[in-house]
Design an enzyme around this catalytic site. Sequence first.
Site, short mmCIF file in Angstrom:
data_model
loop_
_atom_site.label_atom_id
_atom_site.label_comp_id
_atom_site.label_asym_id
_atom_site.label_seq_id
_atom_site.Cartn_x
_atom_site.Cartn_y
_atom_site.Cartn_z
CG HIS A 194 -2.03 -1.13 1.86
ND1 HIS A 194 -1.86 -1.54 2.22
CD2 HIS A 194 -2.82 -1.21 0.36
CE1 HIS A 194 -2.90 -2.39 2.50
NE2 HIS A 194 -3.56 -2.37 1.20
CE LYS A 202 -14.95 -7.41 4.66
NZ LYS A 202 -13.39 -7.48 3.33
NE ARG A 222 -2.46 -7.30 -4.22
CZ ARG A 222 -3.24 -7.59 -3.18
NH1 ARG A 222 -2.38 -7.55 -1.74
NH2 ARG A 222 -4.14 -7.46 -3.43
CB SER A 237 -4.55 -6.61 4.62
OG SER A 237 -4.20 -5.38 4.11
P1 ADP Z 1 -9.47 -4.24 -0.19
O1 ADP Z 1 -9.22 -4.92 1.67
O2 ADP Z 1 -10.88 -3.99 -0.39
O3 ADP Z 1 -9.40 -5.04 -1.32
P2 ADP Z 1 -7.27 -3.52 0.41
O4 ADP Z 1 -6.78 -2.81 1.51
O5 ADP Z 1 -6.35 -5.07 0.00
O6 ADP Z 1 -8.89 -3.64 -0.28
O7 ADP Z 1 -6.43 -2.94 -1.14
C1 ADP Z 1 -6.33 -1.54 -1.66
C2 ADP Z 1 -6.07 -1.51 -3.51
O8 ADP Z 1 -4.45 -1.40 -3.05
C3 ADP Z 1 -6.30 -2.32 -4.05
O9 ADP Z 1 -6.44 -1.40 -5.13
C4 ADP Z 1 -5.49 -3.69 -4.14
O10 ADP Z 1 -5.27 -4.33 -5.67
C5 ADP Z 1 -3.65 -2.21 -4.04
N1 ADP Z 1 -3.00 -3.37 -2.79
C6 ADP Z 1 -3.02 -4.15 -1.55
N2 ADP Z 1 -1.27 -4.67 -1.84
C7 ADP Z 1 -0.89 -4.02 -2.79
C8 ADP Z 1 0.41 -4.56 -3.23
N3 ADP Z 1 0.92 -5.43 -2.37
N4 ADP Z 1 1.38 -3.98 -4.29
C9 ADP Z 1 0.34 -2.90 -5.18
N5 ADP Z 1 -1.19 -2.88 -4.88
C10 ADP Z 1 -1.33 -3.61 -3.80
#
Ligand code: ADP
Length: 171
Positions: A22, A46, A95, A133
């Site tokens: 992120h 959630k 990703r 996450s």
């Molecule tokens: P959600 O829980 O709504 O899926 P996330 O917080 O996991 O959202 O992710 C938000 C955004 O960040 C999404 O576009 C996701 O693809 C991107 N993202 C998550 N992890 C990574 C990473 N390691 N590298 C690049 N983008 C990421």
Amino acid sequence: MPDANTRNAVYVGSFDPPTLGHLDIIQRGSRLFDRLTVGIGINPDKQPLFSPDERISLVSEMVADLPNVEIRCFEGLSVTFAREIDAAVLLRGVRTVSDIELEFTMALTNHSLAPELETVFLMASEKYSHISSTLIKQIARMGKDLADSRLQRFVPECVVEPLLERYRKIS
Ligand code: ADP
């Protein structure tokens, strides 16, 4: 409706917890746009690991050196939130190929809901492309001895201790 500001972008997600992946997208996005708002999505159905306020403070700490990044929480649709904050760009990170499939569907849906909002994708940096996450929560759950040094490879320094602390409380 007047045109939203094309130099304002929004990056939404759960950030539960925020990761180095992120942070990488936020840093790169902050260089591409004048203003980047990190939108922490609240889903009342959630049970998150970190409360909205905790996630705000974790993300705030990790972006403290980026003056054009601000952090907000929101409930409901990303497109509604983007309109509220006058963003014309929805920034997403991808990703894997499976991410692309899902993101493509989401982008098409968002486009039909809000045609003025453009989705922009950044490819995950190679070194962070395996980080999610969900994976981090699994590692942290394994316990302090196993997890503390390894977590630094996945989350910003300021997230390591709160994450371990959370699992100490739960177990
Ligand atoms: P959600 O829980 O709504 O899926 P996330 O917080 O996991 O959202 O992710 C938000 C955004 O960040 C999404 O576009 C996701 O693809 C991107 N993202 C998550 N992890 C990574 C990473 N390691 N590298 C690049 N983008 C990421």
